[in-house]
Scaffold this motif. Sequence first.
Motif, PDB file in Angstrom:
ATOM      1  N   ALA A 121       0.750  -1.328  -0.039  1.00  0.00           N
ATOM      2  CA  ALA A 121      -0.022   0.092  -0.009  1.00  0.00           C
ATOM      3  C   ALA A 121       0.709   1.221  -0.162  1.00  0.00           C
ATOM      4  O   ALA A 121       0.504   2.474  -0.373  1.00  0.00           O
ATOM      5  N   TYR A 122       2.053   1.229   0.532  1.00  0.00           N
ATOM      6  CA  TYR A 122       3.142   2.353   0.493  1.00  0.00           C
ATOM      7  C   TYR A 122       3.861   2.469  -0.656  1.00  0.00           C
ATOM      8  O   TYR A 122       4.785   3.127  -0.661  1.00  0.00           O
ATOM      9  N   TRP A 123       3.842   1.526  -1.534  1.00  0.00           N
ATOM     10  CA  TRP A 123       4.736   1.620  -2.885  1.00  0.00           C
ATOM     11  C   TRP A 123       4.507   2.658  -3.785  1.00  0.00           C
ATOM     12  O   TRP A 123       3.181   3.134  -3.776  1.00  0.00           O
ATOM     13  N   PRO A 124       5.254   3.408  -4.165  1.00  0.00           N
ATOM     14  CA  PRO A 124       4.974   4.524  -5.150  1.00  0.00           C
ATOM     15  C   PRO A 124       4.406   4.034  -6.497  1.00  0.00           C
ATOM     16  O   PRO A 124       4.784   3.007  -7.145  1.00  0.00           O
ATOM     17  N   HIS A 125       3.525   4.866  -6.932  1.00  0.00           N
ATOM     18  CA  HIS A 125       3.057   4.340  -8.202  1.00  0.00           C
ATOM     19  C   HIS A 125       4.004   4.518  -9.355  1.00  0.00           C
ATOM     20  O   HIS A 125       4.845   5.765  -9.595  1.00  0.00           O
ATOM     21  N   SER A 126       4.153   3.602 -10.305  1.00  0.00           N
ATOM     22  CA  SER A 126       5.101   3.596 -11.527  1.00  0.00           C
ATOM     23  C   SER A 126       4.565   4.153 -12.734  1.00  0.00           C
ATOM     24  O   SER A 126       3.201   3.577 -12.974  1.00  0.00           O
ATOM     25  N   SER A 127       5.137   5.145 -13.227  1.00  0.00           N
ATOM     26  CA  SER A 127       4.449   5.554 -14.529  1.00  0.00           C
ATOM     27  C   SER A 127       5.066   4.993 -15.819  1.00  0.00           C
ATOM     28  O   SER A 127       4.522   5.543 -16.766  1.00  0.00           O
ATOM     29  N   PHE A 128       5.809   4.183 -15.443  1.00  0.00           N
ATOM     30  CA  PHE A 128       6.181   3.532 -16.557  1.00  0.00           C
ATOM     31  C   PHE A 128       5.431   2.763 -17.601  1.00  0.00           C
ATOM     32  O   PHE A 128       5.485   2.828 -18.896  1.00  0.00           O
ATOM     33  N   VAL A 129       4.411   1.943 -17.053  1.00  0.00           N
ATOM     34  CA  VAL A 129       3.333   1.416 -17.657  1.00  0.00           C
ATOM     35  C   VAL A 129       2.106   1.071 -16.872  1.00  0.00           C
ATOM     36  O   VAL A 129       2.288   0.759 -15.718  1.00  0.00           O
ATOM     37  N   GLN A 130       0.992   1.438 -17.466  1.00  0.00           N
ATOM     38  CA  GLN A 130      -0.316   0.911 -16.686  1.00  0.00           C
ATOM     39  C   GLN A 130      -0.612  -0.431 -16.520  1.00  0.00           C
ATOM     40  O   GLN A 130      -0.815  -0.817 -15.509  1.00  0.00           O
ATOM     41  N   LYS A 131      -0.524  -1.232 -17.661  1.00  0.00           N
ATOM     42  CA  LYS A 131      -0.467  -2.594 -17.392  1.00  0.00           C
ATOM     43  C   LYS A 131       0.545  -3.308 -18.422  1.00  0.00           C
ATOM     44  O   LYS A 131       0.435  -3.170 -19.563  1.00  0.00           O
ATOM     45  N   LEU A 132       1.277  -4.208 -18.003  1.00  0.00           N
ATOM     46  CA  LEU A 132       2.334  -4.919 -18.538  1.00  0.00           C
ATOM     47  C   LEU A 132       1.781  -6.278 -18.853  1.00  0.00           C
ATOM     48  O   LEU A 132       1.450  -7.118 -18.084  1.00  0.00           O
ATOM     49  N   LEU A 133       1.668  -6.579 -19.878  1.00  0.00           N
ATOM     50  CA  LEU A 133       1.246  -7.820 -20.437  1.00  0.00           C
ATOM     51  C   LEU A 133       2.507  -8.734 -20.879  1.00  0.00           C
ATOM     52  O   LEU A 133       3.361  -8.515 -21.176  1.00  0.00           O
ATOM     53  N   PRO A 134       2.199 -10.202 -20.631  1.00  0.00           N
ATOM     54  CA  PRO A 134       3.356 -11.286 -20.915  1.00  0.00           C
ATOM     55  C   PRO A 134       3.492 -11.371 -22.404  1.00  0.00           C
ATOM     56  O   PRO A 134       2.733 -11.065 -23.009  1.00  0.00           O
ATOM     57  N   ASN A 135       4.848 -11.966 -22.874  1.00  0.00           N
ATOM     58  CA  ASN A 135       4.742 -12.076 -23.997  1.00  0.00           C
ATOM     59  C   ASN A 135       4.107 -13.325 -24.509  1.00  0.00           C
ATOM     60  O   ASN A 135       4.391 -14.565 -24.313  1.00  0.00           O
ATOM     61  N   SER A 136       2.952 -13.201 -25.358  1.00  0.00           N
ATOM     62  CA  SER A 136       2.175 -14.162 -25.600  1.00  0.00           C
ATOM     63  C   SER A 136       2.906 -15.352 -26.401  1.00  0.00           C
ATOM     64  O   SER A 136       2.278 -16.532 -26.538  1.00  0.00           O
ATOM     65  N   ASP A 137       4.141 -14.933 -27.345  1.00  0.00           N
ATOM     66  CA  ASP A 137       4.582 -15.918 -28.101  1.00  0.00           C
ATOM     67  C   ASP A 137       5.364 -16.935 -27.167  1.00  0.00           C
ATOM     68  O   ASP A 137       5.861 -17.933 -27.619  1.00  0.00           O
TER      69      ASP A 137
END
Length: 509
Positions: free
Chosen positions: A442-458
């Motif tokens: 709950a105290y971790w800062p929010h990362s602005s890098f990416v909203q939702k990272l998806l796995p490599n489907s391949d």
Amino acid sequence: MITQDHPNLDATLIAQEIQHLIKEQPSISIATLKAEIIDKLSYTPSYKKVWVGKQKAIEQVFGNWEESFTILPKFLYALQKFNPGTIVEWCVMRKTDQVEFRRVFWAFDPSIKGFKHCRPVISIDATHLYGKYKGKMMIAMGVDGNNQILPLVFAIVENESYSSWNWFLSHVKKYVVKDSEGICLISDRHAGILKVVNEQGSPWSEPCGFHRYCLRHFINNFNDKFRNSQLKALAYLAGSQNQIRKFNAIMEEIGTINKQARKWLEGHAFDKWTLAHDGGKRYGLLTTNLSEIFNSVLKGARFLPITACVQLTFYRLVNYFDVRRPMGLNAQANGDAYTPHVLAKQAASMSKAGAHSLRSFNRQKGIFEVITQKGKNVQVVNLEEKTCTCGKWEIYKYPCSHVLSVCAKLSLNTWQYVHKCYSIVEYCATWSSEFIPLPHEAYWPHSSFVQKLLPNSDLKRDKKGRPRSTRLRNGMDIKEGKKTNLCGICRQRGHNRARCPSKPKRMDA
């Protein structure tokens, strides 16, 4: 006790019963979990049912795979926030409104700082990931003055290739090696690695650095071609010799058995795979075994969702530093100036030194002939140039028994000839840095890098069920360096007394 299975004993119930064990030790074996179920419920579930139950428990404890990729940027950003100096590098594929994972590299500041006080040698290796998504974890290791591993950096990539190794090693150079020169890189002979280190201007090739082969992998390549256990043992023996004359003698023996085998070995630069011709660049480290030891420690993590896998590397490093930091401080408090590893080596050499006899050639420069009692061999020591013809001093960076014998004759302090990386001061400096605990999520800062990272489907595994985690046996499973016995009758290799062609025939009465 009832020994049969029960229809109501399904994987979901098993998962509930073993959750606490999975949380404590994700790598716990199926056999141990099965024994726990038998003990608690008095029924014997099938291996497959326990395995499925373990997968359910892993998901309950560590989250599912897709959620884990989403959490990963937030976790790594929290590491950077609460542990300043943590390095993270991403490689992702952006598709309109989606971001798909490709690679991630991470390193911890205490490891990077600690490497400055280790031997200037880095061992690299890669290991399979066995979870829902395929991939490789790459690892770079250092070795401290007490012969203990120092994990330096990690990466998760799609596979081993020139592209992935170049990406990984460029970050190792940027964040770990930096401006240092003379670093020795030890690896297997993967085509991608060889292409990276042999490129013009590579920091891993002379004069900036040095590249050496893992002897175990090199000899396995040799054995794949010649398929002869005797030749394999001799080739490993040749590579691990510290004296050039002994190396030459073994190469002659290999040539008498198979000329093509000797030619193959001679077709590879001797400094790449032999200790005798190494010039002391690898500090006596022959193989990437230390990297593979850490790989075995992480074996359970390789089945976990990606964030749990990364978390395990963090907490494993925390434990290493927490355990080894007081070891150094205690040694200092006891008055030890050098690590237990080198103290034991010097004590063993000192026990031999007393049996040597000396012939002085120049006392001022410390030039002596040293005649050994065992075998009556002669070695030449030159203290001024810090050399001994046995090669050990140059290879390991601490005195051999011949040097110790000369020092005793001249009443010199032998420790002045031990490399500083073996000192307790350097050992303490290696493990002195601290990690900072992470607070609740709950105290971790929010990362602005990416909203939702998806796995490599391949990389998603199509085949359901348990992935193969045990590699097939090959030439590397045969014990390296094992001496081939000499026949007691003819003193030749390859057979014993019972099968000796020179054995006297039995005369019947």
